[in-house]
Design a protein around this motif. Structure first.
Motif, mmCIF file in Angstrom:
data_model
loop_
_atom_site.group_PDB
_atom_site.id
_atom_site.type_symbol
_atom_site.label_atom_id
_atom_site.label_comp_id
_atom_site.label_asym_id
_atom_site.label_seq_id
_atom_site.Cartn_x
_atom_site.Cartn_y
_atom_site.Cartn_z
ATOM 1 N N GLY A 79 1.066 -1.265 0.067
ATOM 2 C CA GLY A 79 -0.032 -0.077 0.052
ATOM 3 C C GLY A 79 0.586 1.179 0.002
ATOM 4 O O GLY A 79 1.862 1.634 -0.867
ATOM 5 N N THR A 80 0.479 2.044 1.079
ATOM 6 C CA THR A 80 1.242 3.434 0.906
ATOM 7 C C THR A 80 2.501 3.324 1.929
ATOM 8 O O THR A 80 3.106 4.473 2.297
ATOM 9 N N GLU A 104 3.462 4.983 -5.040
ATOM 10 C CA GLU A 104 4.123 6.218 -5.345
ATOM 11 C C GLU A 104 4.234 6.816 -3.892
ATOM 12 O O GLU A 104 5.108 7.474 -3.505
ATOM 13 N N ARG A 105 3.025 6.693 -3.078
ATOM 14 C CA ARG A 105 2.925 7.265 -1.690
ATOM 15 C C ARG A 105 3.988 6.408 -0.973
ATOM 16 O O ARG A 105 4.771 7.292 0.139
ATOM 17 N N ALA A 106 4.348 5.192 -1.003
ATOM 18 C CA ALA A 106 4.935 4.374 -0.256
ATOM 19 C C ALA A 106 6.614 4.890 -0.777
ATOM 20 O O ALA A 106 7.305 5.024 0.219
ATOM 21 N N ARG A 107 6.908 4.857 -1.929
ATOM 22 C CA ARG A 107 8.359 5.367 -2.469
ATOM 23 C C ARG A 107 8.396 6.808 -1.661
ATOM 24 O O ARG A 107 9.644 7.245 -1.081
ATOM 25 N N GLN A 108 7.523 7.926 -1.523
ATOM 26 C CA GLN A 108 7.681 8.962 -1.006
ATOM 27 C C GLN A 108 7.953 8.723 0.578
ATOM 28 O O GLN A 108 8.834 9.362 1.176
ATOM 29 N N LEU A 121 9.919 -1.481 -4.199
ATOM 30 C CA LEU A 121 8.756 -1.305 -4.248
ATOM 31 C C LEU A 121 8.105 -1.676 -5.653
ATOM 32 O O LEU A 121 8.604 -0.528 -6.472
ATOM 33 N N GLN A 122 7.280 -2.503 -5.966
ATOM 34 C CA GLN A 122 7.213 -2.923 -7.250
ATOM 35 C C GLN A 122 5.645 -3.156 -7.341
ATOM 36 O O GLN A 122 4.960 -3.816 -6.586
ATOM 37 N N ALA A 123 5.108 -2.699 -8.564
ATOM 38 C CA ALA A 123 3.859 -3.041 -8.928
ATOM 39 C C ALA A 123 3.753 -4.493 -9.367
ATOM 40 O O ALA A 123 4.406 -4.706 -10.244
#
Length: 234
Positions: A79-80, A104-108, A121-123
């Protein structure tokens, strides 16, 4: 309080109000992919604000179990990235999720909190992991099994990518048999596609589709709504 003590008229009025609010909040978008992916794309901007409090019990419990170990960890349905700061730095963490807006929020979060032990972190689809056999020492799977279309496939993939003797930690809500919670779950089940999870998911759907050994089971807050299962792969 039991269902018998709640006036039937109050229940009907409350159910109607909840239904109207849910219809206003969620509009399924069948043109943009799976209902799960669409639902979580809508949730992404407000996910942390809405879910931090109810989910933190399970995240802390799963991280506590994971932190007893070391090595490589796969979080399915990251998730985030709410749980990422909870893992010990001795664990090398990979996370996957179906929702790119969530990732994208998790990467941030990883960048903001300097989480150097997060490797990637991958889709990815949890039922069709691209990792090789025995790629990880352990896996955490929190609040995911009620979301995926085929939990048995996800369990099979977990058994494949976690090494023999490795650990799989599942946190999930399982359907109540009776009482006010069972009534609320039946109400929410009408909106399972737009909510992105199945309120009527039963624990037997995990136990009947795995060869792993259940080593520990624990009810978690809030109000015992969630359960943690700790499995060992043979």
């Amino acid at each position: 309080m039991t269902v018998d003590l709640i006036p039937a008229g109050w229940l009907r009025r409350t159910a109607t109000r909840i239904q109207r609010k849910l219809r206003a909040l969620f509009t399924p978008d069948t043109a943009t992919g799976s209902s799960v992916e669409s639902a979580y794309a809508r949730w992404a901007p407000i996910y942390d604000w809405v879910f931090t409090a109810p989910l933190v019990y399970g995240q802390r419990a799963a991280a506590r179990e994971a932190n007893k170990l070391d090595g490589t960890l796969l979080e399915v349905g990251v998730g985030t990235g709410l749980s990422l700061p909870l893992y010990s730095r001795k664990l090398t963490v990979s996370g996957i999720d179906l929702s790119e807006p969530m990732l994208e929020r998790a990467r941030q979060r990883v960048a903001r909190e300097h989480l150097g032990n997060v490797a990637e972190l991958q889709a990815m689809d949890a039922s069709d992991l691209t990792y090789g056999e025995a790629s990880f020492d352990l896996a955490t799977v929190m609040y995911v099994m009620t979301v995926v279309p085929d939990p048995a496939k996800v369990l099979a993939e977990l058994e494949r990518v976690v090494r023999p003797g490795g650990t799989v930690i599942i946190v999930n809500h399982f359907a109540s048999e009776r009482g006010v919670l069972a009534l609320a779950e039946r109400l929410l089940a009408r909106f399972s596609q737009t909510l992105g999870w199945d309120p009527l998911f039963r624990r037997e759907r995990i136990l009947a589709h795995t060869s792993m050994t259940l080593e520990h089971e624990e009810r978690l807050g809030p109000l015992g709504l969630f359960t943690m299962m700790v499995f060992r792969r043979p």
